[in-house]
Design a protein around this motif. Structure first.
Motif, PDB file in Angstrom:
ATOM      1  N   ILE A  92       0.846  -1.195   0.000  1.00 24.15           N
ATOM      2  CA  ILE A  92       0.000   0.000   0.000  1.00 24.15           C
ATOM      3  C   ILE A  92       0.882   1.246   0.000  1.00 24.15           C
TER       4      ILE A  92
ATOM      5  N   TRP B  60       3.929   1.526  -1.033  1.00 22.33           N
ATOM      6  CA  TRP B  60       4.620   1.644  -2.311  1.00 22.33           C
ATOM      7  C   TRP B  60       3.685   2.222  -3.382  1.00 22.33           C
ATOM      8  N   THR B  61       2.438   1.777  -3.353  1.00 22.98           N
ATOM      9  CA  THR B  61       1.459   2.308  -4.305  1.00 22.98           C
ATOM     10  C   THR B  61       1.299   3.811  -4.128  1.00 22.98           C
TER      11      THR B  61
ATOM     12  N   LEU C 274       4.431   5.566  -5.484  1.00 20.33           N
ATOM     13  CA  LEU C 274       4.496   5.602  -6.953  1.00 20.33           C
ATOM     14  C   LEU C 274       3.502   6.601  -7.545  1.00 20.33           C
TER      15      LEU C 274
ATOM     16  N   ILE D 265     -11.082   0.278 -11.809  1.00 23.49           N
ATOM     17  CA  ILE D 265      -9.697  -0.162 -11.619  1.00 23.49           C
ATOM     18  C   ILE D 265      -9.431  -1.408 -12.454  1.00 23.49           C
TER      19      ILE D 265
ATOM     20  N   TYR E  37      -7.949  -1.208 -15.832  1.00 22.88           N
ATOM     21  CA  TYR E  37      -6.509  -1.005 -15.973  1.00 22.88           C
ATOM     22  C   TYR E  37      -5.782  -2.326 -16.153  1.00 22.88           C
TER      23      TYR E  37
ATOM     24  N   GLY F 206      -2.107  -0.936 -17.354  1.00 19.92           N
ATOM     25  CA  GLY F 206      -1.424  -1.306 -16.130  1.00 19.92           C
ATOM     26  C   GLY F 206       0.042  -0.929 -16.164  1.00 19.92           C
ATOM     27  N   LEU F 207       0.545  -0.770 -17.353  1.00 15.84           N
ATOM     28  CA  LEU F 207       1.964  -0.445 -17.455  1.00 15.84           C
ATOM     29  C   LEU F 207       2.240   0.999 -17.057  1.00 15.84           C
TER      30      LEU F 207
ATOM     31  N   PHE G  98       2.397   2.781 -14.353  1.00 17.04           N
ATOM     32  CA  PHE G  98       2.411   2.561 -12.904  1.00 17.04           C
ATOM     33  C   PHE G  98       1.902   3.764 -12.118  1.00 17.04           C
TER      34      PHE G  98
ATOM     35  N   LEU H   4      -1.891   4.167 -12.513  1.00 21.77           N
ATOM     36  CA  LEU H   4      -2.551   3.073 -11.810  1.00 21.77           C
ATOM     37  C   LEU H   4      -2.481   3.315 -10.292  1.00 21.77           C
ATOM     38  N   SER H   5      -1.297   3.725  -9.850  1.00 22.93           N
ATOM     39  CA  SER H   5      -1.131   3.964  -8.411  1.00 22.93           C
ATOM     40  C   SER H   5      -2.019   5.088  -7.934  1.00 22.93           C
TER      41      SER H   5
ATOM     42  N   SER I 231      -5.546   3.874  -7.865  1.00 20.27           N
ATOM     43  CA  SER I 231      -5.714   2.924  -6.753  1.00 20.27           C
ATOM     44  C   SER I 231      -5.757   3.654  -5.423  1.00 20.27           C
TER      45      SER I 231
ATOM     46  N   ALA J  87      -8.948   5.185  -4.909  1.00 16.50           N
ATOM     47  CA  ALA J  87     -10.028   4.215  -4.713  1.00 16.50           C
ATOM     48  C   ALA J  87     -10.027   3.628  -3.307  1.00 16.50           C
ATOM     49  N   ILE J  88      -8.827   3.450  -2.736  1.00 19.19           N
ATOM     50  CA  ILE J  88      -8.797   2.779  -1.429  1.00 19.19           C
ATOM     51  C   ILE J  88      -8.719   3.749  -0.250  1.00 19.19           C
TER      52      ILE J  88
END
Lengths: 289, 276, 333
Positions: B28, B30-31, B34, B230, B233, B238-239, B241, B244-245, B248, B251-252
């Motif tokens: 989490i 790291w996300t 990024l 999500i 992706y 997804g590439l 990063f 996507l991060s 994400s 979203a969370i």
């Protein structure tokens, strides 16, 4: 509290919930059963009629079913082992006094709140990606060939991802159970000369048995339905290597084969009910106390 | 009574617990890291990621994709809508079963729970067909109905275990004191039940927010919440990063915060009161 | 203003009849105690009077008016619960004011009545606290306060002292008795503790299995128990019972003699035995004597008695205090 008037009122008050749940249960279930014996494909609306056991026959003899069945088992059991063992160890650790207990607890619980699609994608790309993922970077740093986790070990990778998401659940419940253990019992066992090992196996573990059972049963219910993680990581592949039952049924639905998907659904219901019976007994017992 | 522990032991446990906690939390963390990088920096080695400069570029991009807010609102509406409707149906029912238990109350409760055990895949086909027939497929209304129904047993069970803890004598006292049913509910029951109702609400918002079977199967774009957004992706995007991060994280984050508040109630809710 | 009459009242839960047809009159201003072992139906009876349970058949009259199907709030009764049942989210003041608020009294009237009750019960120092911050005794007072502000025609108490420790129980017992003297309102009090019954009641109703075994003043029940059950239940330590030949000689199936009606002597006496345990309380001495003829008998003697464990002594019953019972357990008079 029990006058005739309040009883009548109570009956009216519980009616809405009972009616909607009854409809929710009976209608789809009846329809699933019905369709499972019908020839019904949305792509060929003219081919209709009774199919007898054919849908079941085709679903069960599809090689994908055998693979999906096996994968479902591996997924459920693998995640259960990791989360229960890990959960016990973590609970034992977090139950000790240390500085920053509240914060560490919060850190450990966090993965549970991450939605499945996010956790699967984060792991898939940021960690397991064979070129840019953290694991690939780590492997290169020590001179190893990066592993293509989802390409070569799809099922184990998914087990890992799901286990990460469910470890907090097991930890939280087992920690709660551990904290309800009477400290005097531990002290008494120490007076009786029990070392750490003996204390763990004779006092702590038996005390947690019930909670462990609850964790196993509830997780099983959820793990039998794992879908999103597979959808966003491997799509069940390569081939059928990471295909589980829900995914297979969903795929069958996507192919517009209503009869086949319904037959799969009935089989999934039967499997889930076997687990559910045990869980219900556990909870039912609790209700009496 | 907590016993005194030697400082050395406490220090060891502290280090160990923090290491384990941070490892579990790391994905989490790291996300989030990024999400504040450029796409180019985000795919670099960890050292490069840490050393590179920070930016909110990815958030701006996600924000510009006009559909992000749309999906976010879908998530809010679905999770709140299904929870509130669930509470409206569930509160009277749980009240009745907790305070006026009859001979069959226990059976009814167990039966309600058993509906939760039904695998979603088992009823996917009929729900899908009903969705097509009624035109509710890929609508928020349709999904709110489904999410309400799948969470109703949990709502009733949680409320039931909370209501059970309110001593019946207090309600009898209110009755002796001359309170009408309405006053009993208003002045006595509600204030005592609010903490339980609040945690039920919280847990169900979390569960509905993260629900990722029905939300993926029954929506395409219109009613798709963040889980489905999500999921889009999953392959080529997804590439990216950083994007996507950022998506994400957005979203969370809200649910992570709610979740930390409700961690105590979580255990009770998820085990149907079997573990408190 | 507080006469309660039960006429042929019954209560059944499903097929189980917990109260067979029962008649009882509680007079205005009386302090009546329902006493009996747990499960005897005394709490059910109280709840029937309160209206918290429906009667299955029969009639309940309050001040001559049929109240059998009147909802609890309209019966003009107040109840003090075993768990006190205070509203945890309200301060003491609000707890006590609650029935007044429900009755639609103005804020000023509420305050005046709450203050008056607080004065009577000495609640002043914690009137703004929440129940959770109070001790057991204080909660008990608040529960009583909530009951008295309504000026009910009768108070119902459901084992109100059972959650208090022994010393406090004695205090609260006195306070409730004083309250009764002060207010003169009818009180119905349920307990399983015969000491509470004996010390507080004007009239005791002894219940067993939903049936009234005997109704009478405390001393009536002590002196003239109608049957073995009442004889054994009232009085502490318990009455000694002897069956067999000795009873037959008195023309009875069983004879009973209270511990305080056995006179110990160093030798002689009508019976002989060995002291197994002697409890010296200072004011009294309780001895458990293994007699040669009639098993173990309990003896209550004065504090100055110096017998110890192992001593052989003689015992003589005071014949005028002998109770005789027939085979069905009824007293022979």
């Amino acid at each position: 509290m029990a006058t005739a008037q309040s009883r009548r009122l109570a009956r009216w008050m519980s009616m809405p919930a009972i009616i909607v749940l009854l409809l929710w249960m009976v209608v789809p279930l009846a329809m699933t059963l019905y369709f499972s014996f019908r020839r019904y494909n949305l792509n060929y609306p003219d081919r209709q009629g009774w199919a007898g056991w054919n849908n079941y026959y085709y679903f069960l003899t599809d090689p994908a079913f055998a693979a999906a069945f096996q994968n479902t088992l591996v997924l459920v059991i693998g995640v259960l082992i990791i989360t229960v063992v890990g959960g016990i160890l973590l609970a034992l650790l977090l139950d000790q006094p240390f500085w920053g207990q509240g914060i560490v607890r919060v850190l450990v619980i966090a993965p549970f709140f991450v939605m499945p699609t996010v956790s699967a994608l984060v792991w898939k790309n940021m960690f397991m990606n064979p070129v840019n993922g953290l694991f690939a970077h780590a492997a290169q740093a020590v001179g190893l060939q990066p592993i293509d986790f989802l390409g070569h070990h799809p099922l184990s990778s998914i087990v890992g991802i799901v286990a990460w998401a469910w470890l907090p659940f097991a930890t939280l419940i087992l920690l709660t159970a551990l904290q309800s253990l009477d400290r005097e019992q531990i002290e008494a066992s120490e007076m009786d000369g029990a070392g750490f090992g003996a204390r763990f196996f004779y006092i702590i573990l038996p005390h947690m048995t019930r909670s462990i059972t609850v964790v196993i049963l509830i997780q099983t219910i959820f793990l039998l339905g794992i879908y999103a993680e597979i959808l966003v990581t491997t799509n069940g592949g390569p081939g059928t290597q990471s295909m589980n039952l829900p995914y297979l049924i969903a795929v069958t639905t996507t192919q517009q084969d209503v009869g086949g998907a319904a037959a799969g659904g009935v089989i999934a219901i039967i499997l889930a009910n076997i687990v559910a019976i045990f869980l219900m007994r556990m909870i039912g017992k609790n209700l009496e106390s | 009574m907590a016993r005194a522990v030697t400082p050395q032991r406490k220090a060891t446990v502290t280090v160990l617990a923090w290491v384990v906690g941070l490892v579990i939390f790391f994905p989490i963390l790291w996300t989030v890291l990024l999400s504040f990088k450029t796409e180019a920096d985000a795919i670099g080695t960890p050292w490069h990621v840490l050393a590179s400069s920070w930016t909110t570029e990815a958030y701006a991009t996600v924000q510009q994709r006009s559909d992000y807010l749309h999906h976010f609102w879908n998530s809010v509406i679905l999770s709140l809508g299904s929870t509130v409707i669930g509470l409206i149906i569930g509160i009277p029912s749980a009240w009745a079963m907790a305070f006026v238990p009859g001979k069959r109350t226990k059976d009814v409760l167990m039966w309600m729970l058993s509906t939760k055990m039904m695998p979603a895949t088992g009823v996917l086909v009929p729900i899908y067909l009903i969705g097509i027939k009624t035109g509710l497929l890929d609508t928020r209304t349709g999904l709110v109905i489904v999410l309400t129904l799948i969470n109703l047993p949990i709502i009733i069970w949680m409320l039931y275990t909370y209501f059970k803890e309110i001593p019946g004598e207090i309600l009898e006292a209110a009755r002796m004191d001359g309170a009408s049913l309405w006053n009993e509910i208003r002045y006595v029951l509600t204030p005592m039940a609010i903490p339980g109702i609040a945690s039920t609400l919280l847990l169900n918002v979390i569960l509905s927010w993260n629900e990722a079977f029905w939300t993926l199967r029954l929506t395409t774009t219109n009613a798709a919440p963040l889980t489905a957004f999500i999921a889009s992706y999953s392959s080529p995007e997804g590439l990216f990063f950083a994007k996507l991060s950022a998506a994400s994280t957005l979203a969370i984050a809200p649910i992570l915060i709610l979740g930390w508040f409700s961690q105590k109630q979580l255990v009770r809710g998820l085990t149907f009161g079997a573990v408190k | 203003m507080g006469q309660i009459t039960l006429q042929q009242v019954t209560k059944a839960f499903g097929d189980v009849e917990v109260i067979p047809p029962l008649d009882l009159t509680v007079d205005d201003g009386e302090f009546v105690v329902f006493v009996g072992p747990s499960g005897c139906g005394k709490s059910t009876l109280l709840r029937l009077i309160a209206g918290l349970e429906d009667i299955t058949s029969g009639k309940i009259l309050i001040d001559g008016k049929d109240a059998s199907h009147t909802p609890p709030a309209k019966r003009g009764l107040a109840m003090v619960f075993q768990s006190y049942a205070l509203y945890p989210h309200m301060s003491v003041r609000k707890n006590i004011a609650f029935p007044l608020k429900m009755a639609g009294l103005s804020k000023a009237e509420q305050d005046a009545k709450v203050d008056a009750a607080a004065k009577v019960l000495n609640l002043g120092s914690y009137i703004d606290r929440k129940p959770g911050q109070l001790s057991g005794g204080q909660r008990q007072r608040v529960a009583i306060g909530r009951a008295i502000v309504r000026e009910p025609s009768a108070f119902l108490f459901d084992e109100p002292l059972s959650n208090l420790d022994a010393a406090l129980r004695v205090n609260m017992r006195l306070e409730i008795s004083e309250l009764h003297n002060q207010l003169g309102t009818t009180m119905i009090y349920v307990t399983h503790d015969q000491v509470e019954a004996m010390t507080m009641a004007d009239k005791i109703v002894v219940l067993q299995a939903g049936r009234i075994e005997q109704v009478g003043t405390p001393l009536d029940l002590y002196r003239r128990p109608d049957n073995i059950f009442v004889a054994g239940f009232i009085g502490s330590p318990k009455m000694n019972f002897i069956t067999g030949e000795a009873a037959a000689r008195e023309g009875a199936h069983t004879i009973g003699i209270r511990p305080e009606h056995l006179t110990p002597s160093p030798d002689g006496g009508m019976m002989q035995g060995r002291v197994s345990v002697a409890e010296h309380l200072g004011s009294d001495t309780f001895m458990y004597v293994e007699t040669d003829q009639h098993g173990t008998l309990t003896v209550r003697a004065g504090g100055e008695v110096a017998f110890r464990h192992g001593d052989r002594i003689g015992l003589t019953p005071m014949v005028e205090h002998l109770h005789r019972f027939d085979e069905s357990g009824q007293a022979i008079r």
